[in-house]
Scaffold this active site. Structure first.
Site, mmCIF file in Angstrom:
data_model
loop_
_atom_site.group_PDB
_atom_site.id
_atom_site.type_symbol
_atom_site.label_atom_id
_atom_site.label_comp_id
_atom_site.label_asym_id
_atom_site.label_seq_id
_atom_site.Cartn_x
_atom_site.Cartn_y
_atom_site.Cartn_z
ATOM 1 N N GLU A 234 -6.315 -15.455 -81.843
ATOM 2 C CA GLU A 234 -5.344 -16.298 -82.540
ATOM 3 C C GLU A 234 -5.754 -17.750 -82.415
ATOM 4 O O GLU A 234 -6.168 -18.199 -81.332
ATOM 5 C CB GLU A 234 -3.930 -16.195 -81.924
ATOM 6 C CG GLU A 234 -3.199 -14.931 -82.229
ATOM 7 C CD GLU A 234 -1.822 -14.884 -81.570
ATOM 8 O OE1 GLU A 234 -1.196 -15.939 -81.351
ATOM 9 O OE2 GLU A 234 -1.379 -13.761 -81.253
ATOM 10 N N GLU B 63 -0.896 -11.698 -74.624
ATOM 11 C CA GLU B 63 -0.306 -12.807 -73.887
ATOM 12 C C GLU B 63 0.678 -12.388 -72.800
ATOM 13 O O GLU B 63 1.890 -12.655 -72.896
ATOM 14 C CB GLU B 63 0.398 -13.763 -74.850
ATOM 15 C CG GLU B 63 -0.504 -14.281 -75.941
ATOM 16 C CD GLU B 63 0.143 -15.390 -76.770
ATOM 17 O OE1 GLU B 63 1.353 -15.622 -76.597
ATOM 18 O OE2 GLU B 63 -0.559 -16.024 -77.553
HETATM 19 C C1 GCO Z 1 2.128 -16.242 -79.463
HETATM 20 C C2 GCO Z 1 2.002 -15.005 -80.244
HETATM 21 C C3 GCO Z 1 2.213 -15.190 -81.698
HETATM 22 C C4 GCO Z 1 2.856 -16.478 -82.109
HETATM 23 C C5 GCO Z 1 1.866 -17.586 -82.259
HETATM 24 C C6 GCO Z 1 2.480 -18.921 -82.618
HETATM 25 O O1 GCO Z 1 1.134 -16.848 -79.104
HETATM 26 O O2 GCO Z 1 3.240 -16.669 -79.185
HETATM 27 O O3 GCO Z 1 0.863 -14.290 -80.010
HETATM 28 O O4 GCO Z 1 2.996 -14.092 -81.937
HETATM 29 O O5 GCO Z 1 3.544 -16.342 -83.277
HETATM 30 O O6 GCO Z 1 1.169 -17.759 -81.078
HETATM 31 O O7 GCO Z 1 3.369 -19.323 -81.627
#
Ligand code: GCO
Length: 457
Positions: A361, A168
């Site tokens: 994710e 990200e």
């Molecule tokens: C993000 C990260 C994760 C977070 C998840 C929930 O997207 O911020 O990759 O580490 O914990 O997304 O917010």
């Protein structure tokens, strides 16, 4: 069993975590401070004054956690490496063997349990030593990242086949330099924010050949957080704002990676608003885009919600009324919008011709905890997963090249600026005793993936 109601054969089913969010042990084995060690200790930055000093203490409890992965039945696990465990300040010439050994044991034990490791090299916790000399805003860090990638892949590349360079970049660039919720906590610094995005992308492209050389037959990619954005009304204000949002959130990363270009309209918009000047873009050097668009083997996609964009420059009363029906929200306040994962994957396939995608994710935050019998009935999480997986299956049936899915997250953990107040886990963690209790969603996911997503009816 009707084949079309299941996910593809060899589909990767996993869960994801990241180093700072679960490991704790901030100084163990010679680890140096990361930007998150620093940031979480600044008063007022993290909800309730929480820090990742202990988090889930995975650094010590990792064997138990692999046991829980094994029982869950996943065939893949995505985790990240803490850069300052390998290079405590970022500037050493040689890596810290103790740090490498920790991840080496983790990898071996995963493999002994038939779980494929997916390694993220940068899930935000970079050495504070590098931040002190400008961090991602300075081009020098690109070489530090390449050196780090080289050493990690040299050490683990004989056993690890799946590599994610960055997680990200938008969060680092935008939340770190525009909104200030993440390190280094700066606000409205557009030129630094863009330089950060550029250096992240450049270092991704430069690390690819190093990793490929050390880790034969590996798959290398990058993980982006992407979403579908729609305007809150049909007003030109909302439409323009939505175009800019899509530009700075999605296209700023996808276009250089897949089309060898930056989206000019994003830079033009920022110039018109006097947020950057032409010379602010001097960090883009000749040849950089060719490096950034080095062919990758997959795109990692983190999807949580869609974005409904309302223009903030004019008064509500002068704008058209909102005309988008919003879905229910998770405990984090994020709208639940399962078709968004379908729309996003179709866009990646059709517009960017992405050929291999992993959902690295997807998940939701709900606070449900143990009842009087010690069971955790997190029905809403099960519904969230089922609805998104159903949409994902539909996208695959319509030709989206998705080959794996990683639930965020294996267990409740340190949710950045929210501290421990937002729980994303399939497993409950008691942050006092560090006890882990699988939630109902854990047992549901186990059943779902063992049937490879076969519909129950
Ligand atoms: C993000 C990260 C994760 C977070 C998840 C929930 O997207 O911020 O990759 O580490 O914990 O997304 O917010």
């Amino acid at each position: 069993m009707p084949e079309n109601k299941m996910f593809p054969r060899d589909f990767k089913w996993g869960t994801a975590t990241s180093s700072y969010q679960i490991e704790g042990a901030p100084t163990a084995g010679g680890k140096g401070p990361s930007v998150w060690d620093t940031f979480s200790h600044i008063e007022g930055k993290i909800n309730n004054g929480d820090t990742g000093d202990t988090a889930c203490d995975h650094y010590h409890l990792w064997r138990d956690d692999i046991g829980l992965l094994k029982k869950l039945g996943v065939n893949a696990y995505r985790f990240s490496i803490s850069w300052p465990r390998i290079f405590p300040t970022g500037k050493e010439n040689e890596p810290n063997q103790i740090g490498l050994d920790f991840y080496s044991r983790l990898v071996d034990t995963l493999l002994e349990n038939q779980i494929t490791p997916f390694i993220t090299l940068n899930h935000w916790d970079i050495p504070q030593g590098l931040e002190d000399i400008g961090g991602w805003t300075e081009r020098d860090i690109v070489h530090d990242f390449v050196k780090y990638s080289y050493h990690v892949s040299k050490h683990l590349g004989d056993r690890v086949r799946n590599w994610i360079t960055h997680n990200e970049p938008w969060c680092i660039s935008y939340l770190g330099y525009i909104e200030g919720h993440k390190p280094p906590g700066l606000i409205n610094k557009w030129s630094k924010s863009l330089a950060t995005a550029h250096h992240l992308l450049l270092s991704h492209g430069m690390a690819i050949p190093e990793i490929r050389n050390n880790s034969k037959q590996s798959e290398i990619g990058i993980t982006l957080n992407l979403n579908t954005a729609i305007p809150a009304s049909g007003s030109t204000y909302d439409e323009d704002a939505c175009r800019f949002f899509d530009g700075q959130f999605n296209r700023l990363y996808l276009n250089p990676l897949y089309n060898n270009e930056y989206p000019d309209d994003v830079f033009e918009y920022l110039k018109t608003k006097s947020l950057i000047s032409e010379s602010d873009l001097n960090f883009i050097k000749q040849g950089d885009l060719n490096i950034i668009s080095t062919k990758t083997d997959f795109l990692g996609v983190n999807y949580y919600s869609r974005a409904v964009i309302r223009n903030e420059e004019i008064d509500e009363k002068n704008n058209l009324p909102r005309n988008v029906d919003m879905g229910p929200k998770t405990d984090f306040g994020w709208e639940i919008y399962p078709p968004g994962i379908y729309d996003l994957l179709m866009r990646l396939k059709n517009e960017y011709k992405v050929q291999n995608i992993y959902i690295t994710e997807n998940g939701c935050s709900y606070g449900d905890g143990p009842n009087s019998e010690g069971k955790i009935n997190d029905k809403r999480r099960i519904e969230y997963y089922l609805s998104h997986l159903t949409e994902l299956k539909r996208a695959i049936e319509d030709g989206a090249p998705c080959n794996g899915y990683f639930a965020w997250s294996l267990m409740d953990n340190f949710e950045w600026a929210q501290g421990f107040s937002q729980r994303f886990g399939l497993i409950w963690v008691d942050f006092e005793t560090l006890e882990r209790i699988p939630k109902d969603s854990y047992y549901w996911y186990k059943k779902y993936i063992s049937a490879n997503g076969l519909d129950e009816d």
